[in-house]
Scaffold this motif. Structure first.
Motif, short mmCIF file in Angstrom:
data_model
loop_
_atom_site.label_atom_id
_atom_site.label_comp_id
_atom_site.label_asym_id
_atom_site.label_seq_id
_atom_site.Cartn_x
_atom_site.Cartn_y
_atom_site.Cartn_z
N UNK A 247 0.83 -1.21 0.00
CA UNK A 247 0.00 0.00 0.00
C UNK A 247 0.87 1.26 0.00
N UNK A 248 1.98 1.24 0.74
CA UNK A 248 2.88 2.39 0.75
C UNK A 248 3.54 2.57 -0.61
N UNK A 249 3.93 1.45 -1.23
CA UNK A 249 4.52 1.52 -2.57
C UNK A 249 3.52 2.10 -3.57
N UNK A 250 2.26 1.66 -3.48
CA UNK A 250 1.23 2.16 -4.39
C UNK A 250 1.06 3.66 -4.27
N UNK A 251 1.08 4.16 -3.03
CA UNK A 251 0.93 5.61 -2.85
C UNK A 251 2.07 6.37 -3.54
N UNK A 252 3.29 5.85 -3.41
CA UNK A 252 4.42 6.50 -4.06
C UNK A 252 4.34 6.40 -5.57
N UNK A 253 3.94 5.23 -6.07
CA UNK A 253 3.81 5.06 -7.52
C UNK A 253 2.76 6.01 -8.09
N UNK A 254 1.62 6.18 -7.37
CA UNK A 254 0.57 7.07 -7.85
C UNK A 254 1.08 8.50 -7.95
N UNK A 255 1.90 8.92 -6.98
CA UNK A 255 2.48 10.27 -7.01
C UNK A 255 3.42 10.40 -8.21
N UNK A 256 4.27 9.38 -8.41
CA UNK A 256 5.22 9.42 -9.52
C UNK A 256 4.50 9.51 -10.85
N UNK A 257 3.49 8.67 -11.05
CA UNK A 257 2.77 8.65 -12.32
C UNK A 257 1.98 9.93 -12.54
N UNK A 258 1.46 10.49 -11.45
CA UNK A 258 0.76 11.77 -11.58
C UNK A 258 1.73 12.86 -12.03
N UNK A 259 2.93 12.86 -11.47
CA UNK A 259 3.90 13.89 -11.85
C UNK A 259 4.41 13.67 -13.27
N UNK A 260 4.48 12.42 -13.70
CA UNK A 260 4.84 12.16 -15.10
C UNK A 260 3.79 12.77 -16.03
#
Length: 314
Positions: A64-77
Motif C-alpha cells: 500500500x505504501x509503494x502504491x501511494x508513491x507510484x501514484x504520485x510518480x505517475x501523476x507527476x509524469x
C-alpha cells in the motif's frame, strides 16, 4: 525500476488483481506483467502483493505504501507531459471533459462555444456517463475536468468546487389537472404516475428522501438518465415528469409542456466541477472553468488545488 513496472502495478490494482485483464488493458502479455512486478519486488526487497501459488490475492501492507508513491510518480509524469504541451503550444491541444447527460446537454454548450471562440485550435473531447463514471474518468486521467451533481465530492483524490445551484421542476402536459392547484403538494405527486431520473442521477436522492420523510410512496412508472427522454414520455401521457430546471429553460421545442418549480418540496442541489488532486491544469482548462461559472476564477482553482480552505471558504 522503471515506469513500465509502475504502470503494471497500478493496472493490476485497477483490474482487481487480475493480471490477465491488466495485460489486455496495457496491450502486453500476462507473463510479461507478472515478470515486471516480480522484478520490482526483488529490487525493493518487499512483496507488493500477497500470493497463493501464482495467483495474486491482496495488496500487502508495504505494498500500500509503494502504491501511494507510484501514484504520485505517475501523476507527476502526467504533469510533466502537460507542462511540455502547455509551453510548446500555448493555445492548442485537447480539452477532455467528463459530464453527466444533463450537464452535457444543458450546461456545457455555452461554455464550450466560448472556449472554441477563445481557443480555436483547442479540440473538445466530451465523455458522458454516470456521476461515478465521471469521477473515475478524472482519477484515470481520461478527463481534465468533470462536472456532476453526485459522487464527485466522495473522492478525496479529487478537488471539487461548487459550480451552480439548481432545483427540480415538475413537467406536465398542458391542461393537466394539477395545473389547477395554486401550490402542488407532495401528496398530490404521490397520487399520479411519475417519470424521473435513475436513482444515481441528477438529484434523484433528494426526491426519494422527501417522499420517505413524509412516509409517502411515489408511483414511479419510468426512470431514465436523460431529461429529453423524460419529457418525451410525459408528452406520450405516461405520467408527469420531474427534471432538472435547466432542462426546461428556454425550451421552445416543447410548447405542449408546462413546468412548475419544485424547490420548496425537494430543496436545492449543487452541481460541482472537479479536478484530479495534484494535476497540472493547462490555461485553457482554467479558462473553460471560468466560462462555466462566475464562481470559478483561476485564482480560486489554484488555491483549491494547493489545499487552501474548504470550498465554502473559497
Amino acid at each position: 525500476m522503471n515506469l513500465h513496472q509502475f504502470r503494471f502495478v497500478l493496472e493490476a490494482v485497477r483490474r482487481n488483481l487480475n493480471l490477465t485483464e491488466a495485460a489486455k488493458a496495457l496491450y502486453t502479455s500476462q507473463p510479461g506483467v507478472s515478470k515486471a512486478i516480480l522484478e520490482l519486488e526483488d529490487e525493493l526487497g518487499i512483496d507488493i502483493f500477497a500470493r497463493h501459488g501464482k495467483r495474486i490475492k491482496r495488496v500487502t501492507e508495504p505494498g500500500h505504501e509503494v502504491l501511494r508513491s507510484i501514484e504520485i510518480i505517475m501523476r507527476e509524469v502526467s504533469n510533466l507531459k502537460r507542462i511540455g504541451a502547455q509551453f510548446a503550444t500555448q493555445d492548442s491541444g485537447t480539452l477532455s471533459i467528463a459530464a453527466t447527460h444533463t450537464q452535457a446537454r444543458y450546461v456545457l454548450p455555452a461554455a464550450v462555444a466560448k472556449l472554441r471562440h477563445a481557443y480555436p485550435k483547442v479540440s473538445i473531447s466530451l465523455h458522458q456517463g454516470a456521476p461515478e463514471q465521471v469521477a473515475r474518468m478524472l482519477l484515470d486521467d481520461v478527463a481534465d475536468i468533470g462536472i456532476a451533481t453526485e459522487a464527485l465530492a466522495d473522492h478525496p483524490e479529487l478537488i471539487t468546487l461548487p459550480c451552480y445551484d439548481w432545483q427540480h421542476a415538475l413537467v406536465l402536459p398542458t391542461g393537466h389537472p394539477l395545473l389547477e392547484r395554486e401550490r402542488i403538494a407532495l401528496e398530490d405527486l404521490a397520487q399520479v404516475p411519475l417519470i424521473t431520473y435513475h436513482p444515481s442521477y441528477t438529484g434523484r436522492s433528494r426526491i426519494d428522501q422527501a417522499f420517505a420523510q413524509r412516509q409517502l410512496k411515489p408511483h414511479i412508472v419510468l426512470d431514465a438518465i436523460d431529461s429529453d427522454v423524460i419529457k418525451t414520455y410525459v408528452k406520450l401521457g405516461l405520467g408527469v415528469g420531474i427534471v432538472a430546471e435547466m432542462a426546461m429553460q428556454g425550451d421552445e421545442r416543447s410548447p405542449d409542456l408546462v413546468s412548475r418549480p419544485l424547490g420548496y418540496l425537494f430543496g436545492h442541489n449543487v452541481s460541482r466541477v472537479a479536478f484530479k488532486r495534484g494535476a497540472y491544469l493547462r490555461q485553457f482548462v482554467l479558462r473553460f472553468a471560468e466560462f462555466l461559472s462566475e464562481r470559478l476564477s483561476r485564482e480560486l482553482i489554484h488555491k483549491a488545488m494547493l489545499g487552501g480552505g474548504t470550498d465554502y471558504e473559497l
